[in-house]
Design an enzyme around this catalytic site. Structure first.
Site, short mmCIF file in Angstrom:
data_model
loop_
_atom_site.label_atom_id
_atom_site.label_comp_id
_atom_site.label_asym_id
_atom_site.label_seq_id
_atom_site.Cartn_x
_atom_site.Cartn_y
_atom_site.Cartn_z
N SER A 292 0.83 -1.21 0.00
CA SER A 292 0.00 0.00 0.00
C SER A 292 0.86 1.26 0.00
CB SER A 292 -0.90 0.00 1.25
OG SER A 292 -1.51 1.26 1.43
N TYR B 297 -1.99 -1.08 11.00
CA TYR B 297 -2.27 -1.64 9.67
C TYR B 297 -1.12 -1.29 8.71
CZ TYR B 297 -3.58 -1.49 4.83
OH TYR B 297 -3.54 -1.63 3.47
N LYS C 285 2.07 -3.63 6.72
CA LYS C 285 2.46 -3.61 5.29
C LYS C 285 3.97 -3.40 5.17
CE LYS C 285 -1.49 -4.37 3.37
NZ LYS C 285 -1.72 -5.69 2.73
C1 WQD Z 1 -9.78 9.30 0.96
C2 WQD Z 1 -10.04 10.77 1.19
C3 WQD Z 1 -10.50 11.37 3.45
C4 WQD Z 1 -14.37 9.41 3.82
C5 WQD Z 1 -7.15 4.37 3.08
C6 WQD Z 1 -6.09 3.59 3.76
C7 WQD Z 1 -5.12 3.10 2.75
C8 WQD Z 1 -5.83 2.30 1.69
C9 WQD Z 1 -6.94 3.12 1.06
C10 WQD Z 1 -5.72 -0.05 2.19
C11 WQD Z 1 -9.37 11.27 2.45
C12 WQD Z 1 -11.70 11.66 2.56
C13 WQD Z 1 -13.16 9.84 3.32
C14 WQD Z 1 -15.39 10.35 4.12
C15 WQD Z 1 -13.95 12.11 3.40
N1 WQD Z 1 -6.36 1.12 2.26
N2 WQD Z 1 -12.97 11.17 3.12
N3 WQD Z 1 -15.15 11.66 3.90
O1 WQD Z 1 -7.51 7.36 3.80
O2 WQD Z 1 -6.60 7.74 1.45
O3 WQD Z 1 -6.58 5.45 2.40
O4 WQD Z 1 -7.79 3.54 2.13
O5 WQD Z 1 -4.63 -0.23 1.71
O6 WQD Z 1 -4.18 2.30 3.43
O7 WQD Z 1 -5.45 4.47 4.64
O8 WQD Z 1 -8.73 6.51 1.75
O9 WQD Z 1 -11.10 6.58 1.08
O10 WQD Z 1 -10.52 6.62 3.57
O11 WQD Z 1 -10.10 8.62 2.18
O12 WQD Z 1 -13.76 13.32 3.21
O13 WQD Z 1 -16.51 10.01 4.59
O14 WQD Z 1 -11.44 10.96 1.36
O15 WQD Z 1 -10.32 12.43 4.38
O16 WQD Z 1 -8.91 12.59 2.20
P1 WQD Z 1 -7.32 6.89 2.40
P2 WQD Z 1 -10.18 7.02 2.18
#
Ligand code: WQD
Length: 344
Positions: free
Chosen positions: A130, A155, A159
């Site tokens: 990741s 988590y 990785k």
């Molecule tokens: C993306 C953006 C949030 C929800 C995570 C893991 C990473 C990988 C992918 C496994 C961020 C914003 C989100 C919401 C929002 N997983 N958001 N409102 O955090 O980049 O990565 O998932 O490998 O390891 O950390 O993905 O989709 O959670 O968030 O504004 O209700 O969307 O702040 O900027 P992230 P995400």
């Protein structure tokens, strides 16, 4: 073509990325063998895969970290050439509250598979890593040579540790060829809407929350902060269509099969190479699906990285792989999948 195709074990093969990869493996002429304990996947995924393929796929229900169970799979399936290892717990927040569960599960399963590869002379493994290993990169786009940052969660730490386990094992001279694929943000679903993301409970990730809000399952989407240093103040990520991501696993196996040396360790960023903000995602979703989304701006989410997107030239050149689908394609397919769920 059971019996003649190259056999590949896919741990977590009933999961979100796993199921899409099983489909692409089959299309590429491999014989995927799914190993899944359904802790974080639904049996319906198997049916969806078989509907897309018009063929049955092999499934062994169990824990890829259970050595006796995996010995039985390997004994049953002679001549396995490779493993694609997806099976892992991946909820960042949950890992902070239950670190031992994450270290036990995510490390044990890889250690078991590495021992089995050595004992049964299985030469290839593709590991699901990741972009979280980079934390907040100092420069963008992030390359495979960008420094890894201290993990922001157990988590993310699993990785990083798994990548070290793989690299140390290769460096010890064990005759295996390893690729770690560092995913950016997988989104979307198969265009058939037969398989897709099935988040357990309230989604942590942005796109399933968007589609569930649009479907009326969630009242409103909260945008976590709009005071970041980006063109619209919301966080920037590299969102990649899950089908493009799945195809990268096929390219990785083909690359390993073509390598002459008998032991190697390679890392590849798998993203689009483009950054999109949260508001970009929302605006694109509204536009391509002709929907008005109910959202408001809220406070930042702890632990969020401000900006990250990939330099994917290494995978483009070495794996001869590149993305073919756009953010719009992914958000259209995500919505089509969400609508299919309402019908079931
Ligand atoms: C993306 C953006 C949030 C929800 C995570 C893991 C990473 C990988 C992918 C496994 C961020 C914003 C989100 C919401 C929002 N997983 N958001 N409102 O955090 O980049 O990565 O998932 O490998 O390891 O950390 O993905 O989709 O959670 O968030 O504004 O209700 O969307 O702040 O900027 P992230 P995400």
């Amino acid at each position: 073509m059971p019996g003649t195709a190259t056999k590949v074990i896919v741990t977590g093969g009933a999961g979100y990325i796993g199921s899409h990869t099983v489909v692409e493996l089959f299309h590429a002429g491999y014989e995927p063998i799914i190993v899944d304990n359904f802790v974080n996947a639904e049996k319906s995924s198997i049916k969806g895969i078989e509907t897309i393929l018009g063929a049955k796929v092999k499934l062994y229900e169990g824990d890829s970290g259970n050595k006796e169970f995996m010995e039985r799979v390997i004994a049953q399936e002679r001549g396995i050439s490779g493993i694609i290892h997806f099976a892992a717990y991946k909820a960042v927040g949950e890992s902070v509250n239950q670190p031992l569960k994450y270290y036990r599960n995510n490390l044990d399963s890889l250690l078991t598979l590495m021992e089995l590869m050595k004992e049964h002379h299985i030469p290839h493994i593709v590991f699901s890593s990741s972009c979280t290993v980079y934390g907040q990169p100092d420069t963008l786009p992030v390359t495979e040579k960008s420094p890894k940052k201290p993990a922001e969660s157990p988590y993310g730490n699993t990785k990083q540790i798994c990548e070290e386990i793989l690299e140390d094992t290769v460096n010890s001279g064990v005759p295996i060829k390893v690729i770690a694929l560092r995913y950016f943000n997988p989104i979307g679903a198969h265009p058939s809407a037969e398989i897709g993301e099935l988040p357990l409970g309230v989604p942590n990730n942005l796109v399933p929350f968007v589609t569930q809000t649009a479907a009326g399952i969630r009242e409103k989407l909260t945008v976590f902060g709009d005071d970041y240093d980006t063109h619209d103040g919301t966080c920037l990520r590299d969102y990649i269509h899950v089908v493009d991501l799945a195809k990268a696993h096929v390219s990785a196996l083909q690359y390993l099969g073509s390598k002459s040396e008998e032991n190697s360790y390679d890392v590849f960023n798998i993203g689009t190479g483009q950054g999109s903000t949260v508001l970009d995602v929302i605006n694109t979703f509204e536009e391509v699906n002709n929907i008005k989304l109910n959202y408001s701006i809220g406070a930042r989410r702890a632990g969020d990285v401000e900006k990250v997107y990939a330099d994917v030239s290494h995978a483009n050149v070495e794996l001869r792989w590149k993305t073919e689908l756009s953010l719009a394609d992914a958000l259209k397919d995500a919505w089509k999948w969400q609508l299919s769920l309402k019908k079931n």
